[in-house]
Design an enzyme around this catalytic site. Sequence first.
Site, PDB file in Angstrom:
ATOM      1  N   ASP A 158       0.920  60.442  45.635  1.00 35.03           N
ATOM      2  CA  ASP A 158       1.438  61.682  45.037  1.00 35.03           C
ATOM      3  C   ASP A 158       0.339  62.551  44.443  1.00 35.03           C
ATOM      4  OD1 ASP A 158       0.972  59.666  43.081  1.00 35.03           O
ATOM      5  OD2 ASP A 158       2.215  60.737  41.636  1.00 35.03           O
ATOM      6  N   GLU A 170       1.964  57.694  41.043  1.00 33.47           N
ATOM      7  CA  GLU A 170       0.990  57.304  40.015  1.00 33.47           C
ATOM      8  C   GLU A 170       0.985  58.283  38.856  1.00 33.47           C
ATOM      9  OE1 GLU A 170      -2.964  57.413  37.997  1.00 33.47           O
ATOM     10  OE2 GLU A 170      -2.063  58.972  39.209  1.00 33.47           O
TER      11      GLU A 170
HETATM   12 ZN   LIG Z   1      -5.172  60.253  40.441  1.00 35.61          ZN
END
Ligand SMILES: [Zn+2]
Length: 488
Positions: A79, A146
Site C-alpha cells: 500500500d 502497512e
Molecule cells: Zn513504508
Amino acid sequence: MNKEIQNIAPSELWSIFSRILEIPRPSYHEEKIRDFAVAFGEKLGLETFKDEAGNVIIRKPATPGMENRKGVILQGHLDMVPQKNSDKAHDFVTDPIEAFIDGDWVKANGTTLGSDNGIGVSAALAVLASKTIAHGPVEVLMTATEETGMDGANGLEPGVLKGDILINMDSEDEGELYVGCAGGEDANFRFSYSEEKTPAGFSGLKLSVTGLKGGHSGIDIPLGRGNAIKVFFRIINETSKQYGARLASVDGGSLRNAIPREAFGILAVDEARLPDFMDLVEQIAETVKSELSATEPTLKVTVERVPAPGILIDGKTQANLTRAIVACPNGVIRMSDSMAGLVETSTNLAIVKSDAGAKTIDGACLMRSSVDSAKTDLGTRIEAVFSLAGAEVNFAGAYPGWKPNMDSPILKTMQQVYNNRFGKIPEIKAIHAGLECGILGGKYPHWDMISFGPTIRFPHSPDEKVNIGSVQKFWDFLIETLRNIPEK
Ligand SMILES: [Zn+2]
C-alpha cells in the site's frame, strides 16, 4: 509521463516501478496491486500465493550453485499513503500516479509518489524476474496495509515462510542499515466521578495551555519538548492546594501518538481568592517557560473569565486525578545500552479528557520500547500510579519491538559488502517507533533481520521524492548482498 520513468537505470527495477505507478493502491484498496503481484509471480512460473491477511508471497528457488545458502525473505509493503495538494484533482482509488523526473529525483504531480514502498516492492519483483542475479533460495513477502495498521504483518501466520534472513526494503536513507525498532502499547485509564455543585461566590475560568510544539511521540520524545497535559495539571495541583481551585472539565491532547500540544479546562475559583490565584498561575507559567525556554519558546498559558460552571468534578476525584497525572511517568525512561543515542523505552501521556455525560475522565499513555519486558515493566508503573488513585487501567494495542543485535550475521555481511563496493561502512541505525520488522520478528523469532532502502524525502506528503542515484546504489547493494549470503 510514467514512460520516461521506465528507462531510468537500473531499468529492470524502474520499469516495474513505472507499472506500479499505474496501479491505484491506497491502504485498504490494495486488490489491484495484489492481483498484479500474484500475476507477476505466476507468469514467471513461481510458487505464488495470497494469505488471509492480504499478503502476497512468491518463492524462487536458488540459482545454480547457490542452493546451500541461507534462505532470504525480501520484504516490502503493497500500500501507499494517499496525500495530495488541495488544488490537485486526484482519486487515489482509481487514478494512476503521474510521476516525472526532476534532476536527480523522481516526483509525482501534486500527490504522494508511492516510492514508499513501491521501490522496495519493485526491487523484490526485479530479483524474481532476473535471469542473471546469483542468489540462494528467495521468498518475496509483500505485506498489506502497512501504512495504517500493519494489518498484513499482524495477520501473517508463523511457519509459512521458510527463510532465515529477513531483508526489509522500506527504509529511507541510502547508506544506512536499520537494525532495531520500538514496540508499543497503550495504557488507558478511566476515573469515574460524582458531581458537586459549584459553591456560591465561585467564578468560572478557562485555563488554556497552548503553543507547544508537540511532535511524534516516539521520534521526537528525546527532544525534551513540553507536554501540555503535564503543564496544565502542574497548575491545577498548585492552585488547588493553595487557593482551592476546582476543576469542572478538562480536554488535553488529541492523538495517542502525538506529544500533546494543547490542554484546556474549565475551572471554578472563589472570587475572593482570584487575584492570588491569577498571580500563582502567572508564576508557574513563568517557571515552566524558563525551564522549557530552549524547546518551547512559544508556550502560552492563559486564563480567561467564562460563566461559572454549575457542576464540578468531585473534590476527591479531582485530587486523585491531579496527583496521578503529576506522578505519571512521561518522556524518555531509558536509553539503549546497545546503541548510543537511541531511546530504549519511553512513554507519552497523550490524552486526558472528561466526559460530563458519562461522568468519567479518560486518558491514554502510549508506551514504546525496543525491549518488550521493559515496556511491560513501564506499564506496571503506570498501572500502579493510576490504580493507587482509584482509576481503572487497561492495556491495548501491544506490538513487539525489535531489539538491536549488533552481532547479527546479516548486518556483518551487508557492512562488508557495502564497504567493498562503495568504500565506506554504512551507518547503523535503529528507530524509536514501530516498523513492520518488529511485528514480523514477533512471528518468526529466529529471523536475522535488517532494513535498508534508497533515499526518499518527504514520504507521506505530496512532496515525496526518491533520489535516482540512490536507487542505483540500493539495487547494486541488494544484488551484491544476495550473492554474499552465508551458507546454511
Ligand atoms: Zn513504508
